[in-house]
Design a protein around this motif. Structure first.
Motif, short mmCIF file in Angstrom:
data_model
loop_
_atom_site.label_atom_id
_atom_site.label_comp_id
_atom_site.label_asym_id
_atom_site.label_seq_id
_atom_site.Cartn_x
_atom_site.Cartn_y
_atom_site.Cartn_z
N VAL A 21 0.69 -1.05 -0.09
CA VAL A 21 0.11 -0.16 0.05
C VAL A 21 0.90 1.24 0.00
O VAL A 21 0.66 2.20 -0.77
CB VAL A 21 -1.15 -0.09 1.11
CG1 VAL A 21 -1.67 1.19 1.44
CG2 VAL A 21 -2.02 -0.94 1.00
N PHE A 22 1.84 1.30 0.95
CA PHE A 22 2.64 2.61 0.87
C PHE A 22 3.80 2.62 -0.42
O PHE A 22 3.87 3.85 -0.75
CB PHE A 22 3.79 2.53 1.87
CG PHE A 22 2.87 3.08 3.34
CD1 PHE A 22 2.50 4.25 3.33
CD2 PHE A 22 2.78 2.01 4.37
CE1 PHE A 22 1.77 4.66 4.58
CE2 PHE A 22 2.19 2.54 5.69
CZ PHE A 22 1.63 3.92 5.78
N SER A 23 3.97 1.72 -0.93
CA SER A 23 4.56 1.88 -2.35
C SER A 23 3.76 2.31 -3.29
O SER A 23 4.06 3.18 -4.17
CB SER A 23 5.34 0.43 -2.55
OG SER A 23 4.22 -0.67 -3.05
N LEU A 61 4.12 5.93 -5.44
CA LEU A 61 4.07 5.97 -6.80
C LEU A 61 3.12 7.10 -7.03
O LEU A 61 3.21 8.20 -7.80
CB LEU A 61 3.80 4.97 -7.39
CG LEU A 61 5.10 3.82 -7.40
CD1 LEU A 61 4.37 2.55 -8.09
CD2 LEU A 61 6.04 4.10 -8.33
N GLU A 62 1.99 7.11 -6.59
CA GLU A 62 0.74 7.89 -6.71
C GLU A 62 1.28 9.50 -6.37
O GLU A 62 0.92 10.32 -7.16
CB GLU A 62 -0.43 7.51 -6.29
CG GLU A 62 -1.64 8.42 -6.37
CD GLU A 62 -2.13 8.77 -7.69
OE1 GLU A 62 -2.48 9.73 -8.20
OE2 GLU A 62 -1.85 7.42 -8.37
N ARG A 63 1.59 9.61 -5.32
CA ARG A 63 1.97 10.93 -4.72
C ARG A 63 3.47 11.74 -5.35
O ARG A 63 2.96 12.76 -5.76
CB ARG A 63 2.00 10.86 -3.19
CG ARG A 63 2.31 12.02 -2.45
CD ARG A 63 1.29 12.88 -2.54
NE ARG A 63 1.63 14.14 -1.52
CZ ARG A 63 0.75 15.31 -1.70
NH1 ARG A 63 -0.17 15.45 -2.56
NH2 ARG A 63 0.98 16.08 -1.12
N PHE A 64 4.31 11.00 -5.48
CA PHE A 64 5.43 11.44 -5.84
C PHE A 64 5.83 11.29 -7.00
O PHE A 64 6.23 12.37 -7.84
CB PHE A 64 6.62 11.21 -4.79
CG PHE A 64 6.28 11.48 -3.55
CD1 PHE A 64 6.41 12.90 -3.10
CD2 PHE A 64 6.36 10.75 -2.52
CE1 PHE A 64 6.39 13.32 -1.71
CE2 PHE A 64 5.77 11.15 -1.24
CZ PHE A 64 5.96 12.08 -0.74
N LEU A 65 5.69 10.18 -7.67
CA LEU A 65 6.34 9.95 -9.08
C LEU A 65 5.45 10.11 -10.10
O LEU A 65 5.79 11.06 -11.12
CB LEU A 65 6.81 8.47 -9.10
CG LEU A 65 7.87 8.27 -8.35
CD1 LEU A 65 8.25 6.59 -8.52
CD2 LEU A 65 8.98 8.85 -8.53
N ILE A 66 4.30 9.97 -10.28
CA ILE A 66 3.30 10.21 -11.05
C ILE A 66 2.86 11.91 -11.15
O ILE A 66 2.84 12.28 -12.29
CB ILE A 66 1.88 9.36 -10.89
CG1 ILE A 66 2.43 7.93 -11.16
CG2 ILE A 66 0.74 9.95 -11.83
CD1 ILE A 66 1.02 6.94 -10.96
N ARG A 67 2.69 12.46 -9.84
CA ARG A 67 2.56 13.74 -10.12
C ARG A 67 3.67 14.67 -10.47
O ARG A 67 3.45 15.64 -11.27
CB ARG A 67 1.82 14.32 -8.72
CG ARG A 67 0.81 13.72 -8.17
CD ARG A 67 0.19 14.40 -7.08
NE ARG A 67 -1.04 13.79 -6.44
CZ ARG A 67 -1.86 14.43 -6.19
NH1 ARG A 67 -2.08 15.69 -6.08
NH2 ARG A 67 -3.04 13.73 -5.76
N ARG A 68 4.71 14.20 -10.43
CA ARG A 68 6.09 15.06 -11.04
C ARG A 68 5.93 14.79 -12.45
O ARG A 68 6.60 15.71 -12.91
CB ARG A 68 7.30 14.44 -10.22
CG ARG A 68 7.58 14.73 -8.74
CD ARG A 68 8.99 14.35 -8.35
NE ARG A 68 8.96 14.63 -6.84
CZ ARG A 68 9.97 14.09 -6.06
NH1 ARG A 68 10.85 13.20 -6.64
NH2 ARG A 68 10.02 14.45 -5.02
#
Length: 64
Positions: A44-46, A50-57
């Motif tokens: 869940v945290f991974s 991914l959703e919070r930091f990598l995809i939004r960047r």
């Protein structure tokens, strides 16, 4: 498109939970149940990372 990604996240979590319940917690030992909890928490945290930091960047870089 966002809802498809959330559906895929949900399917990943359901699949992980299913296989953990089959292979780890079938004998209901407390150690295995705690281990399965931590495995699910890591998944869940991974996904949240991914959703919070990598995809939004990557979205911000495309719009700029």
């Amino acid at each position: 498109m966002r809802y498809v990604r959330y559906f895929l996240y949900f399917m990943i979590l359901v699949t992980v939970s299913y296989y953990i319940s089959i292979y780890l917690t079938y004998d209901k030992k407390p150690l295995m149940m705690v281990l399965s909890f931590f495995i699910q928490l890591a998944v869940v945290f991974s996904l949240l990372y991914l959703e919070r930091f990598l995809i939004r960047r990557t979205k911000k870089k495309e719009t700029v």
